[in-house]
Design a protein around this motif. Structure first.
Motif, PDB file in Angstrom:
ATOM      1  N   UNK A  37       0.890  -1.437  -0.529  1.00  0.00           N
ATOM      2  CA  UNK A  37      -0.161  -0.077  -0.419  1.00  0.00           C
ATOM      3  C   UNK A  37       0.834   1.321   0.267  1.00  0.00           C
ATOM      4  N   UNK A  38       0.089   2.435  -0.436  1.00  0.00           N
ATOM      5  CA  UNK A  38       0.277   3.879  -0.140  1.00  0.00           C
ATOM      6  C   UNK A  38       0.113   4.494   0.641  1.00  0.00           C
ATOM      7  N   UNK A  39       0.598   5.148   1.282  1.00  0.00           N
ATOM      8  CA  UNK A  39      -0.629   5.867   2.337  1.00  0.00           C
ATOM      9  C   UNK A  39      -0.011   7.101   2.973  1.00  0.00           C
ATOM     10  N   UNK A  40      -0.369   8.217   3.036  1.00  0.00           N
ATOM     11  CA  UNK A  40      -0.022   9.713   3.379  1.00  0.00           C
ATOM     12  C   UNK A  40      -0.391  10.356   4.301  1.00  0.00           C
ATOM     13  N   UNK A  41       0.301  11.079   4.617  1.00  0.00           N
ATOM     14  CA  UNK A  41      -0.071  11.917   5.420  1.00  0.00           C
ATOM     15  C   UNK A  41       0.315  13.401   5.668  1.00  0.00           C
ATOM     16  N   UNK A  42      -1.217  13.700   5.781  1.00  0.00           N
ATOM     17  CA  UNK A  42      -0.547  15.506   5.233  1.00  0.00           C
ATOM     18  C   UNK A  42      -0.366  16.294   6.443  1.00  0.00           C
ATOM     19  N   UNK A  43       0.632  17.260   5.883  1.00  0.00           N
ATOM     20  CA  UNK A  43       0.562  17.927   7.614  1.00  0.00           C
ATOM     21  C   UNK A  43      -0.753  18.426   8.711  1.00  0.00           C
ATOM     22  N   UNK A  44      -0.376  18.497   9.607  1.00  0.00           N
ATOM     23  CA  UNK A  44      -1.926  18.481  10.003  1.00  0.00           C
ATOM     24  C   UNK A  44      -3.244  17.599  10.499  1.00  0.00           C
ATOM     25  N   UNK A  45      -3.046  16.836   9.787  1.00  0.00           N
ATOM     26  CA  UNK A  45      -4.095  15.707   9.961  1.00  0.00           C
ATOM     27  C   UNK A  45      -3.477  14.416   9.886  1.00  0.00           C
ATOM     28  N   UNK A  46      -4.421  13.303   9.624  1.00  0.00           N
ATOM     29  CA  UNK A  46      -4.089  11.858  10.134  1.00  0.00           C
ATOM     30  C   UNK A  46      -3.821  11.245   8.788  1.00  0.00           C
ATOM     31  N   UNK A  47      -3.549   9.897   8.661  1.00  0.00           N
ATOM     32  CA  UNK A  47      -3.193   8.776   7.670  1.00  0.00           C
ATOM     33  C   UNK A  47      -3.672   8.611   6.948  1.00  0.00           C
ATOM     34  N   UNK A  48      -3.665   9.156   5.442  1.00  0.00           N
ATOM     35  CA  UNK A  48      -4.547   8.758   4.249  1.00  0.00           C
ATOM     36  C   UNK A  48      -4.557   7.175   3.480  1.00  0.00           C
ATOM     37  N   UNK A  49      -4.780   6.452   4.300  1.00  0.00           N
ATOM     38  CA  UNK A  49      -4.382   5.453   2.447  1.00  0.00           C
ATOM     39  C   UNK A  49      -4.927   5.400   1.123  1.00  0.00           C
ATOM     40  N   UNK A  50      -4.007   4.886   0.262  1.00  0.00           N
ATOM     41  CA  UNK A  50      -4.124   6.028  -1.156  1.00  0.00           C
ATOM     42  C   UNK A  50      -4.742   4.890  -2.597  1.00  0.00           C
ATOM     43  N   UNK A  51      -3.739   3.578  -1.799  1.00  0.00           N
ATOM     44  CA  UNK A  51      -3.578   2.587  -2.997  1.00  0.00           C
ATOM     45  C   UNK A  51      -3.121   1.913  -2.379  1.00  0.00           C
ATOM     46  N   UNK A  52      -3.503   0.399  -3.106  1.00  0.00           N
ATOM     47  CA  UNK A  52      -2.440  -1.231  -3.180  1.00  0.00           C
ATOM     48  C   UNK A  52      -2.581  -1.793  -4.201  1.00  0.00           C
ATOM     49  N   UNK A  53      -1.732  -2.998  -4.051  1.00  0.00           N
ATOM     50  CA  UNK A  53      -1.065  -3.306  -5.738  1.00  0.00           C
ATOM     51  C   UNK A  53      -1.461  -5.225  -3.673  1.00  0.00           C
TER      52      UNK A  53
END
Length: 121
Positions: A37-53
């Motif tokens: 998976x790819x996950x991201x965390x914008x500044x001041x926000x929570x983790x967001x799951x983006x997608x996976x293979x």
């Protein structure tokens, strides 16, 4: 021990395409127990799951990002890659690759240290 390492550019301009690669060691991305998976965390926000293979090569995307996201893999290098098109400053975040048991951020067993991506003109 499975280890993941993200690589890619740290600074992009709006409208460019973000491309990040995750190199996996100590385990195979064809392991059918995990989604990669790819996950991201914008500044001041929570983790967001983006997608996976998946081990099969099937891909899954967050509905909110599906139109701009593509995930692929190179099994010979044990790597998987994220592409995010038409980036904006709202895509500024720390990006992580991870081995997750489900298509959710809270099921990550293995995760890279993260790489900062900043989108700015």
């Amino acid at each position: 021990q499975v280890q993941l390492q993200e690589s890619g550019p740290g600074l992009l301009k709006p409208s460019q395409t973000l491309s990040l690669t995750c190199t996996v060691s100590g385990g195979s991305i064809t392991n059918n127990y995990y989604y990669w998976s790819w996950i991201r965390q914008p500044p001041g926000k929570g983790l967001e799951w983006m997608g996976a293979i998946a081990s099969s090569g099937s891909t899954y995307y967050s509905p909110s990002l599906k139109s701009r996201t593509s995930i692929s893999r190179d099994t010979s290098k044990n790597q998987f890659t994220l592409q995010l098109t038409s980036v904006t400053p709202e895509d500024t975040a720390v990006y992580y690759c991870a081995g997750t048991r489900r298509l959710r951020v809270d099921t990550s067993d293995y995760q890279g240290q993260g790489t900062q991506v900043t989108v700015s003109s």
